[in-house]
Design a protein around this motif. Structure first.
Motif, PDB file in Angstrom:
ATOM      1  N   SER A 130     -46.598  18.766 121.039  1.00 32.95           N
ATOM      2  CA  SER A 130     -47.535  19.457 120.459  1.00 32.95           C
ATOM      3  C   SER A 130     -47.100  19.534 118.935  1.00 32.95           C
ATOM      4  CB  SER A 130     -47.858  20.929 121.055  1.00 32.95           C
ATOM      5  OG  SER A 130     -46.904  21.757 120.977  1.00 32.95           O
ATOM      6  N   LEU A 145     -48.368  10.940 114.165  1.00 38.25           N
ATOM      7  CA  LEU A 145     -49.769  11.109 114.324  1.00 38.25           C
ATOM      8  C   LEU A 145     -50.307   9.493 114.917  1.00 38.25           C
ATOM      9  CD1 LEU A 145     -50.254  12.682 110.705  1.00 38.25           C
ATOM     10  CD2 LEU A 145     -50.512  13.852 113.168  1.00 38.25           C
ATOM     11  N   GLY A 146     -51.105   9.739 115.677  1.00 39.31           N
ATOM     12  CA  GLY A 146     -51.845   8.493 116.208  1.00 39.31           C
ATOM     13  C   GLY A 146     -51.185   7.964 117.367  1.00 39.31           C
ATOM     14  N   ARG A 147     -50.129   8.562 118.012  1.00 40.28           N
ATOM     15  CA  ARG A 147     -49.190   7.966 119.142  1.00 40.28           C
ATOM     16  C   ARG A 147     -48.688   8.952 119.723  1.00 40.28           C
ATOM     17  NH1 ARG A 147     -44.385   4.391 120.316  1.00 40.28           N
ATOM     18  NH2 ARG A 147     -43.124   5.221 118.458  1.00 40.28           N
ATOM     19  N   LYS A 148     -49.060   9.096 121.047  1.00 36.79           N
ATOM     20  CA  LYS A 148     -48.789  10.109 122.003  1.00 36.79           C
ATOM     21  C   LYS A 148     -47.501   9.854 122.861  1.00 36.79           C
ATOM     22  CE  LYS A 148     -51.089  13.199 125.152  1.00 36.79           C
ATOM     23  NZ  LYS A 148     -50.649  14.323 124.975  1.00 36.79           N
ATOM     24  N   LEU A 206     -44.014  15.147 115.247  1.00 40.22           N
ATOM     25  CA  LEU A 206     -44.893  14.668 116.052  1.00 40.22           C
ATOM     26  C   LEU A 206     -45.379  13.550 115.202  1.00 40.22           C
ATOM     27  CD1 LEU A 206     -48.206  16.769 116.307  1.00 40.22           C
ATOM     28  CD2 LEU A 206     -46.592  17.013 114.486  1.00 40.22           C
ATOM     29  N   VAL A 212     -52.942  21.283 122.771  1.00 42.88           N
ATOM     30  CA  VAL A 212     -54.199  20.332 122.664  1.00 42.88           C
ATOM     31  C   VAL A 212     -53.810  19.850 124.427  1.00 42.88           C
ATOM     32  CG1 VAL A 212     -52.728  18.542 121.684  1.00 42.88           C
ATOM     33  CG2 VAL A 212     -55.276  18.371 122.081  1.00 42.88           C
ATOM     34  N   ASP A 258     -46.871  25.318 111.122  1.00 43.81           N
ATOM     35  CA  ASP A 258     -46.649  24.127 112.347  1.00 43.81           C
ATOM     36  C   ASP A 258     -48.195  23.922 113.018  1.00 43.81           C
ATOM     37  OD1 ASP A 258     -44.269  23.529 111.689  1.00 43.81           O
ATOM     38  OD2 ASP A 258     -43.256  24.945 112.897  1.00 43.81           O
ATOM     39  N   VAL A 259     -48.734  25.003 113.471  1.00 45.39           N
ATOM     40  CA  VAL A 259     -49.702  25.129 114.153  1.00 45.39           C
ATOM     41  C   VAL A 259     -49.458  24.022 115.740  1.00 45.39           C
ATOM     42  CG1 VAL A 259     -52.209  24.910 114.489  1.00 45.39           C
ATOM     43  CG2 VAL A 259     -51.169  24.797 112.369  1.00 45.39           C
ATOM     44  N   ALA A 260     -48.403  24.520 116.243  1.00 42.82           N
ATOM     45  CA  ALA A 260     -48.073  23.806 117.469  1.00 42.82           C
ATOM     46  C   ALA A 260     -48.863  24.252 118.563  1.00 42.82           C
ATOM     47  CB  ALA A 260     -46.614  23.710 117.760  1.00 42.82           C
TER      48      ALA A 260
END
Lengths: 141, 938
Positions: free
Chosen positions: B216, B836-839, B834, B208, B191-193
Motif C-alpha cells: 500500500s 504505479l500501475g503494477r500490483k 510502490l 485500498v 505517504d498516504v499508505a
C-alpha cells in the motif's frame, strides 16, 4: 476524482483495482486516497455485477404503498439475505432510495426499465422472465 | 511581540499568538482540555468532540481544536454543558470499544494472565490490551470519572487482527477512528499508505481493498503508531511491555541524528523508541531503522567476556588479561604497520581517542571509519567552503523553493531528511529535481527527473553550471562579494556545452536547461547529493560542482538554501571533525599541512608521523600485501562484507595481530587475537554530530546486564595506559569533550554541562492528565549545539566562509568510465515504496506476508534491440559479481542507452529485515550502487 470513478464504473460496471490505480495516477493521489473516496459511496461496487439489474424502490411513498412485502418476498425468492447478486450470476438486486416515479408506487426497475404499481407476484414473474431469457441466452452462447 | 493576544481560560490569563487553536493555547499554558483526535503538529480535525468548551458570549459548545483564539476570548473548559457533551461522547466511543475492565473495581489488581472471575471475554479486557496503562481512551475515561453501566453493552467488531506485516500489529477492533494515523501518514509523512474506508457506522482505517501494508506504500516509519491513542496500532516487538523509565538519547542509524525517547522495562531492556516531538533534528519523526532497529542492545548473543586467542583458540579472559595481551601484541607493531578502523556509531569522544591512539600512541596515521567509503563528497566542499561539512539544516528544507537531489537514496539512508521535502512538494510550495539513474522513492515526487548514465553526475552538473553562466542566471553580486576563483572556474566550463553534456550523460539538452533554470531562479534552492553512482575521484569533482552551483546562484547561507552531502553513518560528521579519517587531523586541519602536524605534535607531546593516511579501502589492500601487520577494529559495519571496501576479510586474514571490539561474534572477531565486548550506542555517554553539524548528547539508555562490556573509549584508554602512552588519562567522556573543545576550534564553547543546559523548555500539562505519548515525553528536549557556537565575527556561511571568501575550484570533465565488453550495461537498481500501475502479489508464508513480484528490466529500445529483446520478453541480468536475476523486459525511451533499470519494493526490504536472524539487521542493509551487467534472453 469522483467523476473519473463514475466514468470507470459506467464503462466497466464496477471498479476493479486497476481502475482505482488508474484514477490515482490521473489525479496524482495515492491509491488509498482514491479508495477512501470510492468506498464511501455505496453506489460503487468492486466486484463484477451480475448480468441483469433489478432495483426496488424503498422510498417513503413506495414504502407506504407496500414496497416492504415485495422487497422481502423477492429477497427470499432469489435466495439472498438482502441486496446482492444471485448465486448463478444472473441478477443483481439493489435497493433504491427513490426511483423518481412516486405516482406509480410501489416502483421497481428491471434492467433500468421502470415498472410501476408492482405486486410481489408481478415482480417474481418479471424476474423469472429475465432469468429464463438469460439462461436461453447463456445456452445459445 | 506585537502580535501577541491574551485570552482567559478558566479564569487564568493566557498569552498566545493569533492562529493558535484554543486547545493548544490551553495546553501550552498547562491547562488541560481533554482530546483524543487532536495531536500537536497536525492540522485540527474535529472528529472526537472531546475538546468541547464554552465561550462567553457564544452559543453552544464549540470544539476547541478547531477554534482559533480571539483577543479577549473567555473560555470555560469545565462548564456543565461541555462536560455533559464530553460524557456523552465518551459513552458513544466506549459503545464500540472493548472496555470490560473499566467497569470493574479490581482492575488495579489484575494482570494479563489472571483468570477473570467476571467471565469477561479476553478481547473485552483492558488488561489484555497491549496499550493497557498507556491508553489515552482509558486514561480519559478515568479522568472524567465516567460512570459506566454494567453489564457491558458494547459492540465488538470481530475483525481479524492484522499481524502478518513486518514490525506492526493492527487491531481495528480497538480503533476509535480519530484519524490521527491517517493524518500522520498524509500530513506528516506524505505517504498516504492508509486511509479512511467506508462511511457512517462502518468507517474504519484501512488500505485500498484491504491490501497488506507491503503493497500500500507504507515505509514503516512508525509515525501512525506514535500517534495512536489506543491499542489499535502497536509495535509487534515488546507489544505488551510497559516502560519502567524513559531516557532521551540520539538514534545511531544514520547521520540525521533523530532525538528519541527510549522506553526501558524492569529488566533493563530497551523496548520502544518514540521520536521526540519537538527535537530540532527530527520534529517528532523517525524511520523504520530508528523505530524498530534497537533490538540488538538486548540481544542474548552479545559477547559477554573479553576473549584472548591462546593456542589458536579464542578463550575467555579477564579484562586485565585481555588488555595486557592486546597491549603486548600492539607494542610490537608501532609505526606505519599499524592501522585503526573506527565505526560510525562511535561517539566523537571515541573517535578523537581513536585517532589520537593511532597517531600518538602507535605512530601511524592509518585511521578511518568504516562508513566513509566516499570521502570525495565532502572534499570538494572543504576545497570551496573550508569545512568537510554541509551548510544546511534538515528542517529548513521544508521552506526551500527548490530542492535538487543528486544520486542519493535518501528516503532509505537518511529517511527523515526526505520528510520536509515530501511535505513541501505535496503542499505545492517546492519544486523537486531528482538526478538519478535509478528510480528511487523521491522520483515520484519530482517535478523533473533526469536520468544520467551512471557516473556522469558531475558532467551533468557542469552542464547546468555552464547553462547558468551562459544565460546570465548567475548571481554575480553574490559571487563577486563572497567568492574568489570565478574566472578560472568559468574557463574550466569550456567543454561543458549543452550538446556535449547531453551526449555524455544521455539526458536531453532541454531538460538540463530546465533543471538549471529551476535551480537558479528559485527564491531559495537546496542541493543534496550522495554520489551513489559516481566512482572514485569523480566524487571530489561532483562536490566541487555542487559548491560552485550553490555559489554561482547565491544559494548558500540563506534560509532554505545550501548544500548537504548525504554520507552514511550516524557519526560520520564527527569522524571528519575529529580527524578520524584519511584527509585530516582534528578540526579540519589537512594532514598534508606540515604546520598542523607540528601543532598537534606539540599538543600531544609526540611527533605526528609524516606518512599519508591511506584511507579505509587501501588499509585493507595494505593488510593483504603485508605492509600493515596489526589492526584495531572498532565494531562491525555493512561495508566490511558488501565489497565496498574490497576484500576486507582477506586483509584481516593476512594480519599478524588483530584487536577487535565488538558487541557480537562476527567474521571479524573470528579472526581477532583479542576481542573486547563492546558497549553499544544505547549504553554509552558521549556526543554525535549530525548532518546539520549539530553536536548532540548521547545518554546512557540502558545496560545489557548479561554482558561485561566497556565502551571503546575505555578500551582505548586502557590500552594506551598499558602501553605507557601519555595523554589518555581522561576521567570519562566529558573530559575528552573538554579536550576536543580546546584543540578543535569549531567545537570551542561546547562542553557536556552546556549540552545539558541547551534545552527547549516546553510547558506541558501535568503528567497525571491523559496525553498522547509523544506529548507526555516532550518537555525537556536537549537540542544539542550546532558548531561553530563560540562567539565569533559573523555567522558561518551566512556572513563568511572558513577562509573569508569561498574558494571556487577548477573542475575537470570526467568521461564515462570504460565499459567492460563482457558487461556492457550498467544496472541501476532503485527502491520504491510502490510501483504505479503494477500490483505485486502478497502471499502468506508461515505467519508472515511476503511480496512476490516479477522483476522488470527497463531498457532503452536501442539496447533491447542489440540484445535481441522485445517488450515482455523473459530475460536474465548478470552483474559482474556473478549475481543473476530473472525477469521480463520493458522498453522505455527515458532510460539512457547503456543502462538497465530495476526496482525492488521497499516492502521486500522490510520483510527481509524483519525475517533476518542477524542481531542487528539494520546495520547490514547494503547501499544500492550501480553495477556493470549484461542482459541475455532466456
Amino acid at each position: 476524482m469522483l467523476s473519473s470513478l463514475l466514468a470507470a464504473q459506467d464503462e466497466l460496471g464496477y471498479l476493479p483495482y486497476e481502475a482505482v490505480d488508474e484514477v490515482s495516477l490521473c489525479t496524482g493521489s495515492s491509491v488509498n486516497e482514491v479508495w477512501a473516496v470510492a468506498s464511501f459511496y455505496p453506489n460503487f461496487r468492486f466486484t463484477p455485477p451480475a448480468r441483469h439489474s433489478v432495483e426496488i424502490c424503498w422510498g417513503p411513498t413506495c414504502h407506504v404503498l407496500g414496497a416492504q412485502p415485495i422487497l422481502q418476498g423477492l429477497v427470499s425468492h432469489l435466495g439472498l439475505e438482502g441486496e446482492g447478486d444471485t448465486e448463478d450470476g444472473s441478477i443483481s438486486l439493489k435497493y433504491n432510495t427513490c426511483l423518481g416515479v412516486c405516482p406509480h408506487a410501489p416502483a421497481m426497475s428491471f434492467d433500468h426499465e421502470l415498472a410501476g404499481r408492482m405486486s410481489l407476484d408481478e415482480a417474481v414473474s418479471r424476474v423469472e422472465r429475465i432469468r429464463a431469457a438469460d439462461s436461453a441466452g447463456e445456452q445459445q452462447a | 511581540m506585537a502580535d501577541e493576544i491574551t485570552i482567559t481560560i478558566d479564569g487564568q490569563e493566557v498569552t498566545t499568538t493569533p492562529g493558535t487553536m484554543v486547545v493548544q493555547a490551553a495546553n501550552d499554558a498547562g491547562i488541560y482540555i481533554p482530546y483524543l483526535c487532536y495531536h500537536p503538529g497536525m492540522k485540527p480535525y474535529g472528529a472526537c468532540r472531546m475538546c468541547v468548551v464554552e465561550i462567553e458570549g457564544q452559543r453552544g459548545t464549540p470544539a476547541s481544536c478547531t477554534l482559533p483564539v480571539r483577543d479577549g476570548m473567555v473560555v470555560n473548559t469545565k462548564g456543565g454543558d461541555a462536560v455533559q457533551v464530553r460524557n456523552t461522547t465518551l459513552d458513544l466511543l466506549l459503545s464500540e470499544h472493548p472496555h470490560g475492565c473499566l467497569t470493574c473495581h479490581r482492575i488495579d489488581l489484575c494482570g494479563p494472565q489472571d483468570i477473570c472471575l467476571r467471565h469477561v471475554d479476553v478481547v473485552d479486557r483492558c488488561v489484555t490490551c497491549p496499550k493497557n496503562e498507556r491508553c489515552e481512551l482509558k486514561d480519559t475515561t478515568r479522568f472524567h470519572t465516567q460512570e459506566l453501566v454494567s453489564p457491558l453493552t458494547y459492540q465488538y467488531r470481530n475483525l481479524q487482527v492484522e499481524t502478518k506485516d513486518p514490525f506492526y500489529d493492527r487491531d481495528y477492533n480497538l480503533c476509535i477512528v480519530c484519524a490521527r494515523c491517517t493524518r500522520a501518514c498524509d500530513e506528516l509523512r506524505g505517504d498516504v499508505a492508509i486511509g479512511m474506508t467506508e462511511r457512517a457506522g462502518q468507517v474504519l482505517v484501512g488500505t485500498v481493498m484491504g491490501d497488506s501494508l507491503l503493497e500500500s506504500g507504507c515505509e514503516f516509519c512508525g509515525a501512525c503508531i506514535d500517534v495512536c491513542p489506543v491499542g489499535a496500532l502497536t509495535e509487534t516487538a515488546y507489544k505488551w511491555e510497559r516502560p519502567a523509565r524513559v531516557e532521551q538519547s540520539v538514534c545511531a542509524e544514520c547521520p540525521v541524528g533523530c532525538t528519541m525517547t527510549y522506553e526501558v522495562n524492569h529488566w533493563e531492556r530497551v523496548v520502544r523508541a518514540v521520536p521526540e516531538l519537538n527535537a530540532p533534528s527530527n520534529m517528532g519523526q523517525a524511520c523504520f531503522k530508528g523505530k524498530f532497529g534497537f533490538e540488538y542492545v538486548n540481544d542474548k548473543r552479545r559477547i559477554r567476556k573479553p576473549l584472548v586467542r591462546r593456542d589458536g583458540e579464542l578463550q575467555e579472559a579477564s579484562w586485565d588479561e585481555a588488555i595486557a595481551a592486546a597491549a603486548e601484541g600492539l607494542a610490537q607493531h608501532r609505526g606505519p604497520a599499524f592501522a585503526l578502523m573506527a565505526n560510525p556509531r562511535n561517539t566523537n569522544e571515541e573517535l578523537y581517542a581513536a585517532q589520537k591512539f593511532a597517531r600518538a600512541a602507535m605512530g601511524s596515521n592509518a585511521v578511518d571509519v568504516a562508513s566513509n567509503d566516499r570521502p570525495g563528497i565532502v572534499e570538494g566542499l572543504q576545497d570551496t567552503f573550508g569545512y568537510f561539512a554541509g551548510t544546511m539544516t534538515t528542517w529548513e528544507l521544508a521552506d526551500s523553493a527548490a530542492v535538487m537531489v543528486v544520486s542519493a537514496n535518501l528516503t532509505e539512508e537518511q529517511n527523515v531528511v526526505g520528510v520536509p521535502i515530501k511535505r513541501a512538494v505535496r503542499a505545492g510550495t517546492q519544486q523537486l529535481i531528482v538526478i538519478d539513474s535509478r528510480e528511487v522513492e523521491l522520483t515520484r515526487y519530482a517535478s523533473l527527473w533526469l536520468r544520467p548514465y551512471p557516473g556522469t553526475d558531475s558532467v551533468l552538473l557542469g552542464g547546468m553550471l555552464r547553462c547558468i553562466v551562459d544565460n546570465g542566471l548567475a548571481d554575480m553580486e553574490f559571487v563577486n562579494e563572497r567568492a574568489e576563483g570565478w574566472d578560472e572556474l568559468v574557463a574550466c566550463l569550456e567543454p561543458f556545452t549543452l550538446d556535449a553534456v547531453a551526449a555524455e550523460t544521455g539526458v536531453n539538452a532541454a531538460s538540463i536547461e530546465q533543471a538549471a533554470r529551476i535551480y537558479a531562479e528559485a527564491a531559495s534552492a537546496a542541493l543534496l547529493f550522495g554520489g551513489d553512482s559516481s566512482i572514485g575521484g569523480t566524487r571530489r569533482t561532483l562536490s566541487r560542482m555542487v559548491a560552485a552551483l550553490a555559489v554561482a546562484t547565491g544559494n548558500v547561507g540563506r534560509h532554505g538554501a545550501g548544500v548537504m552531502p548525504l554520507y552514511q553513518g550516524a557519526n560520520a560528521q564527527g569522524a571528519f571533525d575529529m580527524g578520524a579519517w584519511a584527509a585530516s587531523l582534528p578540526g579540519h586541519n589537512l594532514l598534508d599541512d606540515a604546520s598542523a602536524r607540528e601543532a598537534f605534535g606539540k599538543l600531544w607531546g609526540v611527533p605526528i608521523p609524516d606518512e599519508r593516511n591511506p584511507g579505509n579501502r587501501s588499509i585493507f589492500t595494505r593488510a593483504r600485501d603485508g605492509s600493515i601487520k596489526a589492526m584495531v577494529m572498532l565494531g562491525d559495519h555493512v561495508h566490511y562484507e558488501d565489497g565496498t571496501l574490497g576484500d576486507v576479510m582477506g586483509g584481516l586474514d593476512a594480519l599478524e595481530f588483530l584487536v577487535a571490539t565488538s558487541a557480537f561474534p562476527s567474521a571479524i572477531t573470528e579472526r581477532a587475537h583479542v576481542v573486547f565486548p563492546a558497549e553499544v550506542w544505547a549504553e554509552k555517554t558521549g556526543t554525535y554530530t549530525n548532518i546539520e553539524r549539530r553536536v548532540q548528547p548521547l545518554r546512557k539508555v540502558a545496560k545489557n546486564k548479561r554482558v561485561d562490556s566497556r565502551s571503546d573509549l575505555d578500551v582505548l584508554c586502557a590500552l594506551a595506559a598499558a602501553m605507557g602512552a601519555q595523554g589518555f588519562s581522561w576521567d570519562g567522556p566529558a573530559q575528552v569533550l573538554d579536550e576536543i573543545a580546546r584543540v578543535v576550534p569549531e567545537y570551542a564553547g561546547i562542553s557536556w554541562e552546556r549540552l545539558m543546559r541547551e534545552r527547549l523548555d516546553i510547558v506541558t500539562t501535568p503528567s497525571d492528565e491523559p496525553q498522547p505519548t509523544q506529548v507526555m515525553y516532550t518537555g525537556n528536549v536537549l537540542t544539542g549545539l550546532k558548531w561553530p557556537c563560540a562567539s565569533e565575527d559573523g555567522e558561518l556561511f551566512v556572513d563568511r566562509f572558513r577562509h573569508g571568501k569561498a574558494r571556487l575550484q577548477p573542475v575537470a570533465w570526467h568521461p564515462r568510465p570504460e565499459v567492460d565488453p563482457q558487461f556492457p550495461l550498467m544496472l541501476a537498481h532503485g527502491r520504491v515504496l510502490l510501483e504505479l500501475g503494477r500490483k505485486p502479489n502478497v502471499t502468506v508464508v508461515g505467519k508472515r506476508n511476503r511480496v512476490e513480484r516479477e522483476e522488470r528490466f527497463v531498457l532503452n529500445p536501442v539496447d533491447a534491440a542489440a540484445a535481441k529483446l522485445g517488450e515482455g520478453d523473459p530475460a536474465s541480468v548478470t552483474t559482474a559479481d556473478g549475481a543473476e536475476r530473472r525477469g521480463v523486459v520493458a522498453l522505455l525511451d527515458a532510460v539512457p542507452a547503456g543502462v538497465v533499470s530495476l526496482t525492488t519494493l521497499f516492502g521486500e526490504l522490510a520483510v527481509e529485515v524483519d525475517a533476518s536472524d542477524r542481531p542487528d539487521p539494520m546495520n547490514h542493509i547494503a547501499r544500492l550502487n550501480a553495477a556493470p551487467a549484461r542482459i541475455t534472453p532466456v
